[in-house]
Design a protein around this motif. Structure first.
Motif, mmCIF file in Angstrom:
data_model
loop_
_atom_site.group_PDB
_atom_site.id
_atom_site.type_symbol
_atom_site.label_atom_id
_atom_site.label_comp_id
_atom_site.label_asym_id
_atom_site.label_seq_id
_atom_site.Cartn_x
_atom_site.Cartn_y
_atom_site.Cartn_z
ATOM 1 N N TYR A 1 42.031 -3.380 -19.662
ATOM 2 C CA TYR A 1 41.374 -4.576 -19.141
ATOM 3 C C TYR A 1 39.876 -4.535 -19.469
ATOM 4 N N ASP A 2 39.299 -5.734 -19.694
ATOM 5 C CA ASP A 2 37.852 -5.816 -19.884
ATOM 6 C C ASP A 2 37.116 -5.440 -18.605
ATOM 7 N N PHE A 3 37.771 -5.692 -17.474
ATOM 8 C CA PHE A 3 37.177 -5.344 -16.189
ATOM 9 C C PHE A 3 38.277 -4.878 -15.247
ATOM 10 N N SER A 4 38.013 -3.816 -14.519
ATOM 11 C CA SER A 4 38.936 -3.325 -13.501
ATOM 12 C C SER A 4 38.100 -2.609 -12.447
ATOM 13 N N ALA A 5 38.744 -2.061 -11.457
ATOM 14 C CA ALA A 5 38.005 -1.380 -10.396
ATOM 15 C C ALA A 5 38.893 -0.320 -9.761
ATOM 16 N N VAL A 6 38.253 0.604 -9.064
ATOM 17 C CA VAL A 6 38.965 1.629 -8.298
ATOM 18 C C VAL A 6 38.350 1.661 -6.907
ATOM 19 N N ASP B 1 40.518 12.421 -1.390
ATOM 20 C CA ASP B 1 40.253 11.033 -1.788
ATOM 21 C C ASP B 1 41.554 10.287 -2.050
ATOM 22 N N ILE B 2 41.635 9.075 -1.539
ATOM 23 C CA ILE B 2 42.749 8.180 -1.830
ATOM 24 C C ILE B 2 42.213 7.088 -2.756
ATOM 25 N N ASN B 3 42.766 6.999 -3.948
ATOM 26 C CA ASN B 3 42.289 6.028 -4.931
ATOM 27 C C ASN B 3 43.312 4.903 -5.099
ATOM 28 N N THR B 4 42.825 3.675 -5.134
ATOM 29 C CA THR B 4 43.673 2.511 -5.348
ATOM 30 C C THR B 4 43.127 1.724 -6.526
ATOM 31 N N SER B 5 43.944 1.526 -7.550
ATOM 32 C CA SER B 5 43.483 0.777 -8.719
ATOM 33 C C SER B 5 43.515 -0.720 -8.437
ATOM 34 N N CYS B 6 42.564 -1.432 -9.023
ATOM 35 C CA CYS B 6 42.448 -2.881 -8.866
ATOM 36 C C CYS B 6 42.388 -3.500 -10.262
ATOM 37 N N ILE B 7 43.239 -4.478 -10.514
ATOM 38 C CA ILE B 7 43.292 -5.103 -11.835
ATOM 39 C C ILE B 7 43.153 -6.617 -11.685
ATOM 40 N N PRO B 8 42.660 -7.307 -12.719
ATOM 41 C CA PRO B 8 42.475 -8.763 -12.614
ATOM 42 C C PRO B 8 43.791 -9.484 -12.352
ATOM 43 N N LEU C 1 33.297 -0.114 -10.229
ATOM 44 C CA LEU C 1 33.543 -1.285 -11.062
ATOM 45 C C LEU C 1 33.470 -0.849 -12.517
ATOM 46 N N CYS C 2 34.511 -1.109 -13.276
ATOM 47 C CA CYS C 2 34.623 -0.600 -14.650
ATOM 48 C C CYS C 2 34.592 -1.760 -15.643
ATOM 49 N N PHE C 3 33.596 -1.758 -16.510
ATOM 50 C CA PHE C 3 33.443 -2.808 -17.512
ATOM 51 C C PHE C 3 33.639 -2.237 -18.910
ATOM 52 N N SER C 4 34.413 -2.943 -19.718
ATOM 53 C CA SER C 4 34.529 -2.628 -21.136
ATOM 54 C C SER C 4 33.599 -3.566 -21.880
ATOM 55 N N ILE C 5 32.621 -2.999 -22.598
ATOM 56 C CA ILE C 5 31.591 -3.813 -23.244
ATOM 57 C C ILE C 5 31.885 -3.910 -24.731
ATOM 58 N N LYS C 6 32.172 -5.125 -25.191
ATOM 59 C CA LYS C 6 32.493 -5.347 -26.599
ATOM 60 C C LYS C 6 31.213 -5.543 -27.411
ATOM 61 N N ASN C 7 31.292 -5.235 -28.701
ATOM 62 C CA ASN C 7 30.164 -5.423 -29.630
ATOM 63 C C ASN C 7 28.900 -4.729 -29.121
ATOM 64 N N SER C 8 29.080 -3.532 -28.622
ATOM 65 C CA SER C 8 27.947 -2.775 -28.100
ATOM 66 C C SER C 8 28.172 -1.301 -28.388
ATOM 67 N N PRO C 9 27.073 -0.546 -28.652
ATOM 68 C CA PRO C 9 27.229 0.899 -28.852
ATOM 69 C C PRO C 9 27.704 1.599 -27.575
ATOM 70 N N ILE C 10 27.477 0.932 -26.418
ATOM 71 C CA ILE C 10 27.985 1.465 -25.158
ATOM 72 C C ILE C 10 29.364 0.850 -24.923
ATOM 73 N N LEU C 11 30.390 1.678 -24.972
ATOM 74 C CA LEU C 11 31.752 1.160 -24.901
ATOM 75 C C LEU C 11 32.161 0.730 -23.506
ATOM 76 N N ILE D 1 29.964 1.006 -12.531
ATOM 77 C CA ILE D 1 29.021 0.782 -11.444
ATOM 78 C C ILE D 1 29.635 1.310 -10.159
ATOM 79 N N PHE D 2 28.924 2.191 -9.488
ATOM 80 C CA PHE D 2 29.412 2.784 -8.251
ATOM 81 C C PHE D 2 28.675 2.174 -7.064
#
Length: 320
Positions: free
Chosen positions: A137-142, A152-159, A261-271, A275-276
């Motif tokens: 996903y371009d954006f997801s969260a945990v 820790d209890i982790n729950t994935s969040c998807i669009p 918050l997890c972002f996938s950045i396209k067309n950027s040297p930072i893949l 954000i916590f």
């Protein structure tokens, strides 16, 4: 405990004759709802995992236990079936149900005798395969929190596929047939928000009303009541709203969670960019039958550079 550790057949493995007899007895004992889905005749004999809908687009029909009576010879009589099932006469259907929480299926012809419609349980039954979830996903969260045992209890969040994130929610995104009910929920939620003064500008209530009124097909899964990822309905620089259909999810107003918050950045040297933040449950919205709920989290800690990034991504305006 030993019985619970009994080896289950692999995804592609057909049940043995002994296992079939156990399943048949399980169906005979009653209280087992089943789902019928029409399939194309040429594909029915292959026990395909994919469901092939008929051209008439007849959708799956769930039958309550009182509508089926199973005999020892594997004959399932359909007693007082709904009108939609009567139309299946002479057609091959895929029959799905849970056996001790394991999803099983078989294909069989809906035939007729003097008692009415019936289906024969074939010699071979199959396990329902796991559905592979998309992960890129371009954006997801945990969402995570620490239990009393410091684990820790982790729950994935998807669009959620029916919302366009990082764009202003619009009422027309709600299916027309759901808008009347959605409006009733919206009026109720707005009234409660006015009393508590805790909903911000309230724009997030549109995807909330969309989610809790959306009618999706209830599919039989490989394992009954498996915990599903949370659905991301709305996100901006102040809050994130997620939806859940998990029966045992329990979120209480005021409880604090960690969030990545997890972002996938396209067309950027930072893949990618993570954000916590920390956040608290600000509101919990549910539909009337409690089958769906939406949890509104408000950020409590957010770095300024992260605030700028989220603001500009959500509003399409410069942060000044």
């Amino acid at each position: 405990m030993e019985n619970q550790k009994k080896k289950q057949p692999d995804n592609d493995e057909k049940l043995s004759g002994i296992e079939r007899e156990l399943v048949l007895q399980y169906l005979m004992d009653g209280n087992v709802p089943v789902t019928l889905t029409p399939v194309n005749e040429e594909n029915a004999s292959k026990e395909d995992e994919k469901i092939h809908s008929l051209a008439s687009q007849i959708f799956p029909v769930a039958l309550k236990p009182e509508h089926i009576k199973v005999q020892k010879n594997g004959k399932i009589h359909l007693e007082n079936p709904p009108q939609s099932v009567i139309g299946f006469a002479g057609k091959t259907v895929r029959v799905e149900f849970y056996f001790n929480r394991v999803g099983l299926y078989f294909s069989s012809l809906v035939d007729k005798d003097k008692k009415g419609l019936y289906i024969l349980v074939p010699e071979s039954l199959n396990r329902i395969k796991d559905v592979e979830e998309k992960t890129d996903y371009d954006f997801s969260a945990v969402l995570f929190f620490e239990c009393n045992n410091k684990k820790d209890i982790n729950t994935s969040c998807i669009p959620w596929e029916h919302e366009d994130l990082f764009s202003r929610p619009v009422w027309k995104s709600i299916p027309l047939e759901n808008q009347k009910k959605a409006k009733e929920y919206l009026e109720k939620f707005v009234e409660a928000a006015k009393a508590k003064k805790n909903a911000g500008n309230g724009i997030q209530l549109i995807p909330v009303c969309n989610y809790i009124t959306y009618e999706s097909e209830q599919k039989v899964q490989s394992i009954e009541n498996r915990v599903q990822p949370l659905n991301i309905l709305y996100v901006d620089h102040e809050r994130i709203v997620v939806g859940s259909q998990n029966q045992n999810d329990n979120y209480e107003v005021g409880h604090e969670y960690g969030l990545k918050l997890c972002f996938s950045i396209k067309n950027s040297p930072i893949l990618s960019r993570d954000i916590f933040v920390t956040c608290v449950v600000n509101n919990v919205y549910t539909n009337d039958d409690k089958s769906r709920k939406c949890i509104d989290f408000v950020y409590t800690t957010l770095q300024e550079e992260d605030l700028r990034y989220l603001f500009e991504k959500a509003t399409k305006r410069l942060f000044v």
